[in-house]
Write a protein that holds these residues in place. Structure first.
Motif, PDB file in Angstrom:
ATOM      1  N   ILE A 188       9.590 -31.760  27.866  1.00 45.56           N
ATOM      2  CA  ILE A 188      10.996 -31.132  28.281  1.00 45.56           C
ATOM      3  C   ILE A 188      12.240 -32.305  28.125  1.00 45.56           C
ATOM      4  O   ILE A 188      12.996 -31.679  27.516  1.00 45.56           O
ATOM      5  CB  ILE A 188      10.861 -30.300  29.578  1.00 45.56           C
ATOM      6  N   ASP A 199      17.199 -19.065  37.905  1.00 44.34           N
ATOM      7  CA  ASP A 199      16.592 -17.891  36.937  1.00 44.34           C
ATOM      8  C   ASP A 199      17.391 -17.999  35.474  1.00 44.34           C
ATOM      9  O   ASP A 199      16.739 -17.136  34.552  1.00 44.34           O
ATOM     10  CB  ASP A 199      16.912 -16.680  37.622  1.00 44.34           C
ATOM     11  N   SER A 200      18.051 -18.763  34.930  1.00 49.46           N
ATOM     12  CA  SER A 200      18.603 -19.081  33.800  1.00 49.46           C
ATOM     13  C   SER A 200      17.816 -20.188  32.761  1.00 49.46           C
ATOM     14  O   SER A 200      17.947 -20.324  31.677  1.00 49.46           O
ATOM     15  CB  SER A 200      19.923 -19.304  33.759  1.00 49.46           C
ATOM     16  N   GLY A 201      17.013 -20.770  33.606  1.00 49.79           N
ATOM     17  CA  GLY A 201      15.993 -21.850  33.305  1.00 49.79           C
ATOM     18  C   GLY A 201      16.774 -23.189  33.321  1.00 49.79           C
ATOM     19  O   GLY A 201      16.044 -24.345  32.798  1.00 49.79           O
ATOM     20  N   THR A 242      16.962 -27.983  30.684  1.00 50.68           N
ATOM     21  CA  THR A 242      17.003 -26.738  30.430  1.00 50.68           C
ATOM     22  C   THR A 242      15.299 -26.632  29.876  1.00 50.68           C
ATOM     23  O   THR A 242      14.820 -27.040  29.168  1.00 50.68           O
ATOM     24  CB  THR A 242      17.653 -26.165  29.485  1.00 50.68           C
ATOM     25  N   ALA A 243      14.731 -25.323  30.766  1.00 45.10           N
ATOM     26  CA  ALA A 243      13.571 -25.150  30.548  1.00 45.10           C
ATOM     27  C   ALA A 243      13.208 -23.698  29.977  1.00 45.10           C
ATOM     28  O   ALA A 243      13.693 -22.801  30.562  1.00 45.10           O
ATOM     29  CB  ALA A 243      12.803 -25.270  31.514  1.00 45.10           C
ATOM     30  N   LYS A 244      12.925 -23.542  28.721  1.00 45.91           N
ATOM     31  CA  LYS A 244      12.635 -21.852  28.196  1.00 45.91           C
ATOM     32  C   LYS A 244      11.278 -21.499  28.330  1.00 45.91           C
ATOM     33  O   LYS A 244      10.118 -22.430  28.460  1.00 45.91           O
ATOM     34  CB  LYS A 244      12.930 -21.781  26.771  1.00 45.91           C
ATOM     35  N   GLY A 245      10.945 -20.314  28.609  1.00 44.72           N
ATOM     36  CA  GLY A 245       9.375 -20.024  28.789  1.00 44.72           C
ATOM     37  C   GLY A 245       8.865 -19.687  30.099  1.00 44.72           C
ATOM     38  O   GLY A 245       9.761 -19.798  31.102  1.00 44.72           O
ATOM     39  N   ASP A 246       7.660 -19.051  30.307  1.00 44.88           N
ATOM     40  CA  ASP A 246       7.450 -18.988  31.500  1.00 44.88           C
ATOM     41  C   ASP A 246       6.422 -20.243  32.011  1.00 44.88           C
ATOM     42  O   ASP A 246       5.321 -20.671  32.022  1.00 44.88           O
ATOM     43  CB  ASP A 246       6.240 -17.843  31.387  1.00 44.88           C
ATOM     44  N   VAL A 259       3.189 -24.399  29.910  1.00 48.68           N
ATOM     45  CA  VAL A 259       3.239 -22.944  29.440  1.00 48.68           C
ATOM     46  C   VAL A 259       2.033 -22.540  29.016  1.00 48.68           C
ATOM     47  O   VAL A 259       1.752 -23.007  28.123  1.00 48.68           O
ATOM     48  CB  VAL A 259       4.605 -22.877  28.469  1.00 48.68           C
TER      49      VAL A 259
END
Length: 108
Positions: free
Chosen positions: A62, A29-31, A75-79, A55
């Motif tokens: 990535i 859940d933190s990416g 590490t992945a940010k965004g939806d 996304v």
């Protein structure tokens, strides 16, 4: 990897290719994500695996995984809705990943 596997909030995907080979991916859940690439065939040194995220309608790079990843963190940010792994020239590409050799799967 084990803590992410055991976390109920982690998202998972099986990235599959046309030959039925599937690669496990877990994103907490933190990416923080993990690719368990034990079954990825080793590539020649002039090629690399590259990880892509979907996304919305955008496909973004990535990271570069190298020619023989076993367990790779990212590490992945965004939806993120889906992930893909492509086979690219060593060093990777900035966009328009190679459609040949795709492993693709939706995150749930």
């Amino acid at each position: 990897v084990d803590s992410a596997r055991g976390d109920r909030d982690s998202r998972r995907a099986l990235l599959a290719n046309d030959e039925g080979l599937a690669i496990e991916v877990i994103v907490d859940d933190s990416g923080l994500g993990y690719i368990i690439g034990d079954d990825l065939p080793q590539l020649p040194l002039d090629q690399t695996y590259q990880l892509w995220g979907v996304v919305g309608e955008q496909v973004i790079s990535i990271g570069i995984l190298g020619p023989n990843p076993r367990i790779a963190a990212f590490t992945a940010k965004g939806d993120l809705s889906a992930l893909a792994i492509t086979i690219e020239p060593a060093g990777g590409v900035l966009q328009d990943g190679n459609p040949e050799g795709w492993y693709f799967g939706a995150l749930n």
